[in-house]
Design a protein around this motif. Sequence first.
Motif, PDB file in Angstrom:
ATOM      1  N   LEU A 105       0.828  -1.209   0.000  1.00 43.27           N
ATOM      2  CA  LEU A 105       0.000   0.000   0.000  1.00 43.27           C
ATOM      3  C   LEU A 105       0.862   1.258   0.000  1.00 43.27           C
ATOM      4  N   THR A 106       1.979   1.230   0.695  1.00 43.32           N
ATOM      5  CA  THR A 106       2.893   2.373   0.719  1.00 43.32           C
ATOM      6  C   THR A 106       3.428   2.648  -0.683  1.00 43.32           C
ATOM      7  N   ARG A 107       3.848   1.594  -1.365  1.00 51.37           N
ATOM      8  CA  ARG A 107       4.355   1.771  -2.739  1.00 51.37           C
ATOM      9  C   ARG A 107       3.264   2.297  -3.656  1.00 51.37           C
ATOM     10  N   TRP A 108       2.058   1.743  -3.546  1.00 55.91           N
ATOM     11  CA  TRP A 108       0.959   2.209  -4.393  1.00 55.91           C
ATOM     12  C   TRP A 108       0.634   3.667  -4.115  1.00 55.91           C
ATOM     13  N   GLU A 109       0.604   4.016  -2.844  1.00 53.66           N
ATOM     14  CA  GLU A 109       0.298   5.397  -2.480  1.00 53.66           C
ATOM     15  C   GLU A 109       1.319   6.351  -3.090  1.00 53.66           C
ATOM     16  N   THR A 110       2.590   6.006  -3.040  1.00 51.63           N
ATOM     17  CA  THR A 110       3.646   6.844  -3.604  1.00 51.63           C
ATOM     18  C   THR A 110       3.442   7.042  -5.105  1.00 51.63           C
ATOM     19  N   VAL A 111       3.193   5.944  -5.804  1.00 48.11           N
ATOM     20  CA  VAL A 111       2.976   6.021  -7.245  1.00 48.11           C
ATOM     21  C   VAL A 111       1.724   6.847  -7.546  1.00 48.11           C
ATOM     22  N   LEU A 112       0.672   6.655  -6.771  1.00 46.26           N
ATOM     23  CA  LEU A 112      -0.564   7.408  -6.989  1.00 46.26           C
ATOM     24  C   LEU A 112      -0.364   8.902  -6.730  1.00 46.26           C
ATOM     25  N   ARG A 113       0.374   9.254  -5.696  1.00 41.47           N
ATOM     26  CA  ARG A 113       0.642  10.678  -5.413  1.00 41.47           C
ATOM     27  C   ARG A 113       1.434  11.299  -6.565  1.00 41.47           C
ATOM     28  N   ASP A 114       2.443  10.573  -7.043  1.00 40.67           N
ATOM     29  CA  ASP A 114       3.206  11.061  -8.199  1.00 40.67           C
ATOM     30  C   ASP A 114       2.299  11.196  -9.417  1.00 40.67           C
ATOM     31  N   GLY A 115       1.426  10.212  -9.606  1.00 38.88           N
ATOM     32  CA  GLY A 115       0.495  10.249 -10.741  1.00 38.88           C
ATOM     33  C   GLY A 115      -0.467  11.420 -10.656  1.00 38.88           C
ATOM     34  N   ALA A 116      -0.961  11.694  -9.465  1.00 39.57           N
ATOM     35  CA  ALA A 116      -1.883  12.822  -9.292  1.00 39.57           C
ATOM     36  C   ALA A 116      -1.182  14.128  -9.627  1.00 39.57           C
ATOM     37  N   GLU A 117       0.070  14.229  -9.208  1.00 35.50           N
ATOM     38  CA  GLU A 117       0.847  15.434  -9.506  1.00 35.50           C
ATOM     39  C   GLU A 117       1.089  15.561 -11.003  1.00 35.50           C
ATOM     40  N   THR A 118       1.430  14.452 -11.642  1.00 37.67           N
ATOM     41  CA  THR A 118       1.676  14.444 -13.081  1.00 37.67           C
ATOM     42  C   THR A 118       0.412  14.812 -13.852  1.00 37.67           C
ATOM     43  N   LEU A 119      -0.712  14.251 -13.445  1.00 38.11           N
ATOM     44  CA  LEU A 119      -1.977  14.515 -14.140  1.00 38.11           C
ATOM     45  C   LEU A 119      -2.531  15.895 -13.812  1.00 38.11           C
ATOM     46  N   GLY A 120      -2.131  16.406 -12.665  1.00 33.56           N
ATOM     47  CA  GLY A 120      -2.642  17.697 -12.217  1.00 33.56           C
ATOM     48  C   GLY A 120      -3.858  17.498 -11.334  1.00 33.56           C
ATOM     49  N   THR A 121      -3.746  17.926 -10.091  1.00 30.93           N
ATOM     50  CA  THR A 121      -4.852  17.706  -9.156  1.00 30.93           C
ATOM     51  C   THR A 121      -6.075  18.551  -9.504  1.00 30.93           C
ATOM     52  N   ASP A 122      -5.917  19.482 -10.444  1.00 30.01           N
ATOM     53  CA  ASP A 122      -7.055  20.290 -10.873  1.00 30.01           C
ATOM     54  C   ASP A 122      -7.832  19.626 -12.008  1.00 30.01           C
ATOM     55  N   THR A 123      -7.367  18.438 -12.455  1.00 30.84           N
ATOM     56  CA  THR A 123      -8.100  17.693 -13.480  1.00 30.84           C
ATOM     57  C   THR A 123      -8.929  16.605 -12.812  1.00 30.84           C
ATOM     58  N   ALA A 124      -9.931  16.118 -13.510  1.00 32.63           N
ATOM     59  CA  ALA A 124     -10.774  15.044 -12.964  1.00 32.63           C
ATOM     60  C   ALA A 124      -9.944  13.784 -12.719  1.00 32.63           C
ATOM     61  N   ALA A 125      -9.072  13.444 -13.655  1.00 30.94           N
ATOM     62  CA  ALA A 125      -8.241  12.242 -13.502  1.00 30.94           C
ATOM     63  C   ALA A 125      -7.282  12.414 -12.326  1.00 30.94           C
ATOM     64  N   GLY A 126      -6.640  13.561 -12.226  1.00 25.89           N
ATOM     65  CA  GLY A 126      -5.708  13.821 -11.138  1.00 25.89           C
ATOM     66  C   GLY A 126      -6.388  13.785  -9.785  1.00 25.89           C
ATOM     67  N   ALA A 127      -7.588  14.359  -9.704  1.00 25.57           N
ATOM     68  CA  ALA A 127      -8.348  14.355  -8.445  1.00 25.57           C
ATOM     69  C   ALA A 127      -8.733  12.933  -8.058  1.00 25.57           C
ATOM     70  N   ARG A 128      -9.131  12.117  -9.052  1.00 25.92           N
ATOM     71  CA  ARG A 128      -9.507  10.727  -8.792  1.00 25.92           C
ATOM     72  C   ARG A 128      -8.304   9.929  -8.293  1.00 25.92           C
ATOM     73  N   VAL A 129      -7.150  10.133  -8.906  1.00 29.50           N
ATOM     74  CA  VAL A 129      -5.931   9.433  -8.503  1.00 29.50           C
ATOM     75  C   VAL A 129      -5.504   9.891  -7.105  1.00 29.50           C
ATOM     76  N   ALA A 130      -5.615  11.185  -6.832  1.00 25.35           N
ATOM     77  CA  ALA A 130      -5.266  11.714  -5.499  1.00 25.35           C
ATOM     78  C   ALA A 130      -6.198  11.130  -4.435  1.00 25.35           C
ATOM     79  N   GLU A 131      -7.480  11.001  -4.752  1.00 22.53           N
ATOM     80  CA  GLU A 131      -8.426  10.417  -3.792  1.00 22.53           C
ATOM     81  C   GLU A 131      -8.092   8.954  -3.531  1.00 22.53           C
ATOM     82  N   THR A 132      -7.657   8.251  -4.568  1.00 22.04           N
ATOM     83  CA  THR A 132      -7.256   6.858  -4.387  1.00 22.04           C
ATOM     84  C   THR A 132      -6.032   6.779  -3.476  1.00 22.04           C
ATOM     85  N   ALA A 133      -5.072   7.690  -3.653  1.00 31.10           N
ATOM     86  CA  ALA A 133      -3.893   7.744  -2.778  1.00 31.10           C
ATOM     87  C   ALA A 133      -4.325   8.038  -1.344  1.00 31.10           C
TER      88      ALA A 133
END
Length: 162
Positions: A105-133
Amino acid sequence: MSMENEEPPAGRFVERFAAELTEAGMQRMASRVFAALLASDSGSLTSAELSERLRISPAAVSGAVRYLNQVGMVSREREPGSRRDRYVLHNELWYETFTRRDQLLTRWETVLRDGAETLGTDTAAGARVAETADFFAFLQDEMHELLGRWREHRAATARERE
């Protein structure tokens, strides 16, 4: 009616629990081998004993044990004074399994946080990934507390039995 072919209660438990593990995604033979080890008094069996109890080939035992060893649920130990291996459940099996899950879960959370940042937390995809993290972070916190309470409960139960 002959009782000769009737399955013993331990065998029924093994098959029932193995079916539940298989339904949850574990390989079928690995589920059966794990359940047989769990149901054995010693928590360990040889390949021959597993083959006999489960009525499966040594090759099936070998493949199942290899999988269970890879996921950290059993280990192989040499019988003293013998060339035979015993397959042994780990001490505190469930605690260790969930601890390893926590690391995942720690590894997944790290990847998801990086993904949210890459996608942009102001986008729907980024917000969804950040919520998953956030969900995985929440799950980890809860799991740490839960495992701590489990250890306390287990210690208290052991004291009551003394």
